[in-house]
Scaffold this motif. Sequence first.
Motif, mmCIF file in Angstrom:
data_model
loop_
_atom_site.group_PDB
_atom_site.id
_atom_site.type_symbol
_atom_site.label_atom_id
_atom_site.label_comp_id
_atom_site.label_asym_id
_atom_site.label_seq_id
_atom_site.Cartn_x
_atom_site.Cartn_y
_atom_site.Cartn_z
ATOM 1 N N ARG A 1 25.580 42.732 40.017
ATOM 2 C CA ARG A 1 24.948 42.866 38.705
ATOM 3 C C ARG A 1 25.712 41.945 37.771
ATOM 4 N N ARG B 1 35.733 52.648 38.689
ATOM 5 C CA ARG B 1 36.589 51.525 39.078
ATOM 6 C C ARG B 1 37.530 51.152 37.935
ATOM 7 N N THR C 1 25.200 53.398 39.119
ATOM 8 C CA THR C 1 25.825 52.114 38.781
ATOM 9 C C THR C 1 26.872 52.304 37.698
ATOM 10 N N LEU D 1 29.962 54.372 39.094
ATOM 11 C CA LEU D 1 30.868 53.631 39.979
ATOM 12 C C LEU D 1 31.643 52.571 39.198
ATOM 13 N N THR D 2 30.962 51.923 38.255
ATOM 14 C CA THR D 2 31.639 50.887 37.460
ATOM 15 C C THR D 2 32.769 51.500 36.637
ATOM 16 N N ILE E 1 30.081 51.763 49.127
ATOM 17 C CA ILE E 1 31.108 51.544 48.100
ATOM 18 C C ILE E 1 32.203 52.612 48.207
ATOM 19 N N ALA F 1 23.715 52.670 49.479
ATOM 20 C CA ALA F 1 24.513 51.661 48.755
ATOM 21 C C ALA F 1 25.780 52.301 48.196
ATOM 22 N N GLU G 1 34.491 51.939 51.152
ATOM 23 C CA GLU G 1 35.475 50.906 50.824
ATOM 24 C C GLU G 1 36.597 51.485 49.962
ATOM 25 N N TRP H 1 28.821 49.336 31.407
ATOM 26 C CA TRP H 1 29.457 48.171 32.034
ATOM 27 C C TRP H 1 30.950 48.410 32.242
ATOM 28 N N PRO I 1 24.236 47.971 42.505
ATOM 29 C CA PRO I 1 25.096 46.839 42.873
ATOM 30 C C PRO I 1 26.478 47.293 43.373
ATOM 31 N N ASP I 2 27.071 46.472 44.231
ATOM 32 C CA ASP I 2 28.460 46.698 44.623
ATOM 33 C C ASP I 2 29.408 46.335 43.490
ATOM 34 N N TYR I 3 29.060 45.284 42.756
ATOM 35 C CA TYR I 3 29.978 44.767 41.732
ATOM 36 C C TYR I 3 29.241 44.458 40.442
ATOM 37 N N SER I 4 29.933 44.660 39.357
ATOM 38 C CA SER I 4 29.445 44.241 38.056
ATOM 39 C C SER I 4 30.335 43.127 37.541
#
Lengths: 284, 336, 97
Positions: free
Chosen positions: A14, B34, B27, B30-31, B58, B54, B61, B299, A39-42
């Motif tokens: 993303r 992290r 999303t 998870l963001t 994650i 999906a 991992e 985000w 997404p795996d990554y942003s």
Amino acid sequence: MHEFRVQVGPAAFRIGSQWKRPLDQLAEFYRDYPVPEIPDYSVRLESVSLLRRFIRPSVAINGDYMLPDAAPLPLAQGLLAAEMAMNLQMALGWRRHLLLHASAVEKDGRALIMTGQSGSGKSTLAAMLGHRGWRFMGDEFVLVDLDSGDAVPFPRLISLKNEAIGAMMATALDGRFGPLMPETPKGDIRHMVPPADAIAAMSRPARPALLLFPSFGFDAAFREVGPSEVFMRLTQASTNYVALGEKGFSTLTRFVQTVPARAIDYRDGIEAEALVNQLWAECV
Amino acid sequence: MTHDAMLLVDALRDPAGTARLDPAGWTALLTIARVEQLLGTLARKLSGLPVPDAVAHILDEARVNAEYQRRSALWEADCARRALADYPGKVVLMKGTAYVAAGLKAGEGRHIGDLDIMVAQADLPQVEAALLNAGWEWVKEDAYDDAYYRDHMHELPPLIHKERDRMIDVHHTILPLTARPRPDAAAMLSDANALANGLYVLSPTDMLIHSAAHLFADGELDGGLRNLWDLHCLMSEYGDDAFWSALTNRAAHHQLLAPVERAVRLAHQLYGTEIPSGWRRWHRQDKHYIRRLTARDHWGRGTHKFTRLIFYIRSHWLRMPPLMLTRHLWTKWRKG
Amino acid sequence: MTASQGIKYKAEPADQILVTPLDSLTLVYQRRSGITHIVAEPAPEILAAMGTDAMTADEVAQRLAAQFDFDGTQAADIIAARLNELADLGLVERCHA
């Protein structure tokens, strides 16, 4: 924040941006790729400061994984910033495969993998072979499956540098090229969309069959590289070998024990292709 | 102002509730997990629950990563143990390494960075020499920073191992010497508990007090959700009646009762930690802390810039008296 | 006999390491640390010979001498040097009384 999503091989991204243009470019070049839901990554392309969003706009790269000293890029190089950011997430975050900093092409279900320092020509060689009878798998990362040992493609946009730009434009007459970005920190850069067959087959792995360490700029030659040297070089070329622990160890030892390896020297693409074909016939 | 980090708080508190998340919710979750360095912890909490494919990738991992960090942290502790084998004093593991070494819930899936150890202040030269002899070296050779550390900080200037590239922080107390509270480091050392390998961890109350002090006094509340999760786990694991009554006296003895009380209340508020009724006195400033701790958008970006700045200034204020702060910043600016 | 020769060493247990000989070099993956060591002979042979026993360099040399048919007394210094290197890597540990 504008948003764009794309799936490249097994990885989903993303990308957020305060400017629309870099994302429009990404959407155009990645138009044939799947769009992931989660997404795996942003990754975020953001202005360095409020002022710099409008005046001499400058793109700071942020995301799930960041380098503290990553210098911002001018907005005109926004596409490069996005690509660098996506690479960074893979290099620092990916744990699903053994990640090798390498390029790869495939023929008959078998993968030719090339690795070496920046400037070795591995990226250009893969791009060229991808237009000459091989399936292009990736020019930056090769993902080695931790159970099967297969190479999994990561066919992101091909990043052409300096002289390789003209050479590829002459080879791939039907190729789709991005804008020329002169004088980036890495020299002149132009992105190229991988061939259609590479995108269509991006979830199809291939069995590693030959490993090459190319060196550009010397008379054509090759030499065998022994397993312990290959092992050392590949641990250097992997950003996640240590994190994977025992799985990484068993995957990499199997790789070096089963895949023949050669170092090759070459002066131009024709020499390189001849050497590749010769070694492929001998080893595979 | 968005407080999307509540998504993470809710998921840790009620893992099964994630079944209600849509792709956008996953999303964001998870963001943010992290950014807050709680993805490994979240992966542990979600083990065995149905999640989208999906998400499962994650989380897998994140488990690999957590295992890697656990392995590296324990190995680094073992390297320090071997380097200090001839040192007769106690070597006390702290923070994440202590939690995994002692097999505590707070260590499960936890992100672990540098190795933190505590030794008696008088023994610092001996410990320093032993580490230098075993391959650690100074991170930066800078006389000002060095003097600053030695005069004002609660630890030696950081050392890094030249082959393994891992940092060690050698503390002799839990707060900078410039901070107003003066914890009783000698009591912490003498009450520390031995592990099977000969290393030590702080006693349960001291462990909690250290974590609380760290949350408020040693940072800008960045990483605060993880820090509070540590506290939540420690209280859940240790929190019997004897623990709670000992905690009050011990925190007061270390001049850290107020931050400990606040940390306990915040953990209760956010994670639903069970605490005795006597600890549930609500303080009017607590809501600002909650807002600050959860101020993130989907985000993962910190929102609430103004609150962040206030907390930044405040945290430096806590660590250094004003005049010393000015001198410190000036020296930093002049050196560019 | 010097003091250093009197030190006993213990090897990392055999089930805690994965040993993969490649060519002239051997890979030793250590489970506890997650570190891969690339070692030359006689390091793998030393680790194999030590088993679970705490041994001095002299004792390791004698045991290797019996296995590989060489003069153990001459090799003791070499073995002691290798043991020290292995101890620095954490593959063997110096025993403290």
